[in-house]
Design a protein around this motif. Structure first.
Motif, short mmCIF file in Angstrom:
data_model
loop_
_atom_site.label_atom_id
_atom_site.label_comp_id
_atom_site.label_asym_id
_atom_site.label_seq_id
_atom_site.Cartn_x
_atom_site.Cartn_y
_atom_site.Cartn_z
N VAL A 172 -7.06 0.90 -2.12
CA VAL A 172 -8.43 -0.28 -1.38
C VAL A 172 -7.59 0.53 -0.15
O VAL A 172 -7.12 0.21 0.91
CB VAL A 172 -7.56 -1.69 -2.01
CG1 VAL A 172 -8.51 -2.01 -1.16
CG2 VAL A 172 -7.16 -1.61 -2.82
N TYR A 173 -8.74 1.44 0.24
CA TYR A 173 -8.44 2.00 1.74
C TYR A 173 -8.89 0.85 2.85
O TYR A 173 -8.29 0.81 4.00
CB TYR A 173 -10.24 2.73 1.86
CG TYR A 173 -10.24 3.71 3.28
CD1 TYR A 173 -9.01 4.56 3.77
CD2 TYR A 173 -11.06 2.91 4.02
CE1 TYR A 173 -9.00 5.25 4.21
CE2 TYR A 173 -10.96 4.03 4.77
CZ TYR A 173 -9.92 4.67 5.52
OH TYR A 173 -10.08 5.60 7.20
N SER A 174 -9.63 -0.15 2.60
CA SER A 174 -10.12 -0.81 3.52
C SER A 174 -9.07 -2.02 3.76
O SER A 174 -8.35 -2.32 4.67
CB SER A 174 -11.36 -2.56 2.96
OG SER A 174 -10.58 -2.72 2.19
N ILE A 175 -8.16 -1.96 2.82
CA ILE A 175 -6.60 -3.08 3.53
C ILE A 175 -5.96 -1.72 3.40
O ILE A 175 -4.97 -2.11 4.85
CB ILE A 175 -6.07 -3.33 1.85
CG1 ILE A 175 -6.94 -4.06 0.95
CG2 ILE A 175 -4.21 -4.31 2.28
CD1 ILE A 175 -7.00 -5.40 1.89
N LYS A 176 -5.68 -0.36 3.42
CA LYS A 176 -4.28 0.06 4.14
C LYS A 176 -5.29 0.51 5.95
O LYS A 176 -4.38 0.61 6.18
CB LYS A 176 -4.69 2.23 3.70
CG LYS A 176 -4.19 1.37 2.21
CD LYS A 176 -4.37 2.79 1.86
CE LYS A 176 -3.47 3.61 2.08
NZ LYS A 176 -3.39 4.97 1.63
N THR A 177 -6.04 0.07 6.05
CA THR A 177 -6.36 0.82 7.05
C THR A 177 -6.50 -0.90 7.99
O THR A 177 -6.92 -0.41 9.90
CB THR A 177 -7.74 1.14 7.59
OG1 THR A 177 -8.74 0.86 6.79
CG2 THR A 177 -8.11 2.42 7.56
N LEU A 178 -6.48 -1.80 7.75
CA LEU A 178 -6.60 -2.45 8.02
C LEU A 178 -5.59 -4.02 9.35
O LEU A 178 -5.82 -4.11 10.16
CB LEU A 178 -6.48 -4.58 6.89
CG LEU A 178 -6.46 -5.12 7.52
CD1 LEU A 178 -8.18 -5.91 8.14
CD2 LEU A 178 -6.47 -6.63 6.15
N ASP A 181 -7.04 -1.92 12.24
CA ASP A 181 -8.53 -2.19 12.75
C ASP A 181 -7.61 -3.79 13.69
O ASP A 181 -8.31 -4.17 14.77
CB ASP A 181 -9.15 -3.30 11.92
CG ASP A 181 -9.55 -1.92 10.65
OD1 ASP A 181 -9.54 -0.77 11.68
OD2 ASP A 181 -10.34 -1.81 9.55
N THR A 202 0.98 -1.12 0.36
CA THR A 202 0.04 0.13 0.02
C THR A 202 0.79 1.03 0.06
O THR A 202 0.17 2.33 -0.43
CB THR A 202 -0.54 -0.20 1.01
OG1 THR A 202 -0.18 0.06 2.48
CG2 THR A 202 -1.83 -1.32 0.92
#
Length: 427
Positions: free
Chosen positions: A402-408, A411, A387
């Protein structure tokens, strides 16, 4: 007139037709080129999603392994002297310490015969007689014969009278055909046969046809000529309440034959016979009988055979004797003792003292936690690599948009660092 291509719109126009067509084609193909580039990127991203998903599955598996209650209930047992005793503990066994003293190990009951020169020596010699032929007349008067086979309710008495002038063959035939000696199928309870003694003389042998050695098939002659020689019969039993097993040894049997009779008996109740050489210069061989298992429940009792008791002699106990925290115990064996300390299996090794310490086994938990952390670190490294901007390649990572991957990663860290109240000692 030959035809050619048009390369100009006209003299003086200044426009090249082919150049214009190429430019228009590039404009039309731009959309297709962009979609092809997007397709390649999406395919590359899909490959990275699969790789990341595999790591997430491993992460989930490590977390689930840590959720098993059994991981926190494993126990280990430490002993101060492993040569005295060893032990294992079940999951959830109470954490505690104990003192153990082994006073006597359980042993096997054993017996030994007197020394003999060789295993081929006779244990029961065939009797000598003066009758040289089975056809020779041996009775001068009418002679009564009476004998029993078995004992108790199953005992049978066979009585008959042989005529004057009967030979050994005549006597054997009379015994084998007597009604009292025949069962419902017409088979004999006891079979008489004419055999040759060690000196070449003849005699009658009586042998039981009962092959169940748990029933007494011993033959006892109460009346008749002295030349009738039954098999030598001795009995043994394992344990005071065990059923006797009878061994019939035919005349002329060696010590080695007797070993085979004992070990090959289908009703052997738990003993092993051997011939051993003790190394003595004279008569080194001995017939030995040893119980297959330790303890008083397997003590061997012999009857009608001359042997000397070895282990267990003079009523010495065959049980293991030991104490735990000062309380005395006796057990039939040394191994697999599960009924002394709840949840603990003891294995006694030798006489002596030792201590047992039962503690929580944390090594497996450490391995599971380490696996969880390593898997998490692999995921975070994968996310960062795919990322962030790659300075060497001078381009963004394949998953940078891919925002959801960058914040995974954040999380997952939030989940890992969240305290969970278990209403117990572990949070």
């Amino acid at each position: 007139m030959a035809l050619g291509s048009i390369t100009s719109l006209g003299v003086g126009s200044g426009f090249e037709l082919q150049e214009m067509l190429d430019s228009l084609r590039k404009v039309d193909e731009a959309t297709i080129t962009l979609k092809e580039a997007n397709k390649e990127k999406l395919e590359a991203q899909l490959t990275e999603f699969d790789s990341l998903n595999a790591k997430l599955i491993n992460f989930k598996s490590s977390a689930l392994a840590l959720s098993l209650e059994s991981n926190f209930l494993e126990r280990s047992v430490a002993t101060s002297d492993k040569e005295v005793a060893g032990a294992t503990a079940l999951h959830g066994t109470k954490i505690a310490s104990y003192s153990l003293e082994v006073k006597r190990l359980a042993s096997k009951s054993s017996w030994q015969s007197q020394g003999i020169e060789t295993g081929s020596a006779l244990i029961y010699s065939a009797p000598e007689t003066s009758y040289t032929s089975d056809k020779q007349s041996v009775t001068t008067n009418s002679t009564p014969i009476s004998f029993t086979v078995g004992q108790g309710a199953s005992q049978k008495t066979i009585s008959l009278e042989v005529a004057s002038g009967s030979s050994l063959s005549d006597i054997a035939l009379a015994i084998n055909t007597d009604d009292g000696n025949l069962n419902e199928e017409g088979e004999t309870h006891v079979t008489a046969s004419v055999v040759t003694g060690t000196g070449g003389g003849k005699y009658i042998r009586l042998s039981s046809t009962e092959d169940n050695t748990l029933a007494n098939n011993q033959i006892l002659v109460s009346q008749g000529p002295g030349f009738i020689a039954p098999d030598l019969t001795f009995s043994y039993k394992t344990g005071a309440t065990g059923s006797p097993v009878y061994v019939n040894v035919p005349p002329g049997s060696t010590y080695q034959d007797t070993v085979s009779l004992i070990n090959g008996d289908k009703n052997n109740s738990g003993i092993t016979a051997k011939l051993i050489d003790d190394g003595s210069s004279e008569n080194p061989w001995h017939l030995t009988i040893t119980a297959d298992n330790e303890g008083e429940a397997h003590r061997i009792f012999l009857d009608n055979i001359a042997m000397t008791e070895m282990q267990g002699a003079e009523n010495a106990s065959l049980n293991a004797s030991f104490s735990v925290d000062g309380y005395d115990y006796q057990r039939q064996s040394n191994k697999g003792l599960e009924d002394v300390i709840q949840g603990v299996t003891l294995n006694l090794e030798k006489v002596g003292e030792t201590s047992l310490g039962i503690s929580a086994e944390t090594e497996s938990m450490k391995e599971e936690i380490t696996e969880l952390i390593n898997t998490y670190n692999e995921i975070v490294e994968e996310i960062n690599t795919k990322t962030q901007y790659d300075e060497d390649a001078e381009k963004d990572g394949i998953l940078s948009d891919v925002y959801s991957i960058k914040t995974l990663g954040k999380d997952l860290l939030s989940v890992l660092t969240t305290a969970v109240d278990t209403d117990g000692s572990i949070n």
